[in-house]
Design an enzyme around this catalytic site. Structure first.
Site, mmCIF file in Angstrom:
data_model
loop_
_atom_site.group_PDB
_atom_site.id
_atom_site.type_symbol
_atom_site.label_atom_id
_atom_site.label_comp_id
_atom_site.label_asym_id
_atom_site.label_seq_id
_atom_site.Cartn_x
_atom_site.Cartn_y
_atom_site.Cartn_z
ATOM 1 N N CYS A 122 -12.604 79.854 11.153
ATOM 2 C CA CYS A 122 -11.653 80.533 10.269
ATOM 3 C C CYS A 122 -11.106 81.845 10.834
ATOM 4 C CB CYS A 122 -12.300 80.775 8.904
ATOM 5 S SG CYS A 122 -12.728 79.244 8.050
ATOM 6 N N HIS A 268 -7.711 85.740 5.022
ATOM 7 C CA HIS A 268 -7.972 84.310 5.167
ATOM 8 C C HIS A 268 -8.155 83.692 3.792
ATOM 9 C CE1 HIS A 268 -9.695 80.514 6.156
ATOM 10 N NE2 HIS A 268 -10.916 80.844 5.792
ATOM 11 N N ASN A 299 -8.381 75.321 1.988
ATOM 12 C CA ASN A 299 -8.798 76.168 3.112
ATOM 13 C C ASN A 299 -8.355 75.509 4.420
ATOM 14 O OD1 ASN A 299 -10.149 77.545 5.152
ATOM 15 N ND2 ASN A 299 -12.033 77.805 3.980
#
Length: 355
Positions: A122, A268, A299
């Protein structure tokens, strides 16, 4: 590690997601076993509504190829001017060769354009930018193609109610070019968290209790094997909240900016409640911190930040970008986006076989 750069800018971004869209409400029966309360709780905390999933015929590099072609068209950029391809992913098409070399072949790039992969999750967009900006700072390159993204759905049992709805697939293509722009980076790693977000047994080593004392990893069931992604959700949430908040505070000090002098705080998009918690912790004006991507794409791992930049459709602004992910690896960056910065509307994979 911290660093400041003066000779690089992000010229443009394009993102491609697969063509299979799943609405979480349609998962009530098979994924949530008709548990309405569980479904509503998942939606409320995560913010998820839809996600795009790659089938077995769509790979990470397929999405990267289409995003790259779209990027070149949008910027009217000659691919022969590329000096480097950096491909950030944790779901490669092959263990050998690299996705970057495979994409190099598909884009028909010149031999002088070097290509390599970076294994990050991520926080991968920040790590990829840091590497690209470093090469440009030393004037060893003028134009770099940064690819970031995954097809993480392929690592998760589709009936796993705790994980399957959270992750979507998508890949971004970013052109980074020489320019007189100031930017700042602060990146961090802590390997003590390596087993909190992990795919235990899918590569060339097998995770066992000699390598990890986390007993939960080995508690498999019909919806998760040791070949599937494992996540300690509560621990990841707490670490992300604390470490991202601290990272952004340190970045404000490093770049010598007050919160009111930063146009956007781009976090994020891993969990809507988490992002809201970080915003509240920092006392950031919520209008400066968009928090809606989860509802549209879930996500997107390393593709999350570039997708968010595509969604806000802005230019001539500054922003602090922040992310936390597997490893642990996390960090923040302060970046100026000039008036010529361009983003493409996030595209749905067409699969045109023109390579």
């Amino acid at each position: 590690m911290k660093a400041s750069f003066n000779k690089a800018k992000i010229a443009g971004i394009s993102v491609c997601v697969p063509n299979k869209c799943i609405n979480i409400d349609d998962c009530l029966e098979d994924v949530f076993q008709n548990d309405v309360k569980m479904l509503k709780r998942m939606k409320k905390i995560s913010g998820i509504q839809e996600r795009f999933i790659a089938d077995e015929n769509i790979s990470t590099t397929d999405l990267a190829y289409e995003a790259s072609i779209n990027l070149f068209k949008m910027l009217d950029f000659d691919k022969n001017k590329l000096d480097m391809v950096i491909f950030v992913t944790q779901t490669p098409d092959f263990f050998m060769p690299s996705c970057a070399n495979y994409l190099h072949k598909r884009l028909n790039l010149k031999p002088q354009t070097i290509a390599f992969d970076v294994n990050q999750a991520c926080s991968g967009y920040l790590y990829g930018l840091f590497i690209a900006f470093s090469f440009l700072e030393n004037q060893n390159a003028k134009n770099i193609l940064l690819i970031c993204g995954d097809t993480l759905s392929k690592t998760i049992n589709p009936l796993n109610a705790n994980l399957a709805p959270i992750f979507g697939d998508g890949v971004s293509a970013t052109l980074i070019s020489s320019a007189n722009e100031k930017s700042f980076f602060k990146l961090y790693s802590n390997g003590e968290g390596f087993d909190k977000l992990i795919i235990p047994n899918r590569a060339f080593a097998k995770l066992d209790e000699s390598k990890s004392s986390n007993k939960e990893i080995f508690q498999t069931n019909k919806h998760r094997s040791l070949d599937n992604l494992y996540m300690d959700g509560a621990e990841i949430f707490n670490q992300a909240l604390n470490l991202e908040s601290q990272s952004i505070k340190e970045m404000l000090d490093f770049c010598e900016k007050s919160k009111d002098k930063v146009d956007y705080f781009l976090l994020h998009q891993s969990n809507q409640f988490l992002v809201d918690s970080i915003i509240n912790d920092l006392g950031i004006d919520s209008s400066k911190a968009p928090n809606f991507l989860m509802s549209k794409y879930a996500n997107l791992s390393a593709c999350s930040l570039p997708a968010l930049l595509c969604e806000i459709q802005k230019n001539d602004f500054n922003a602090i970008l922040s992310a936390f992910g597997a490893g642990y690896a996390w960090g923040s960056a302060y970046i100026n986006f000039d008036k010529n910065f361009k983003t493409d509307t996030i595209s749905i994979y067409k699969g045109e076989k023109n390579d």
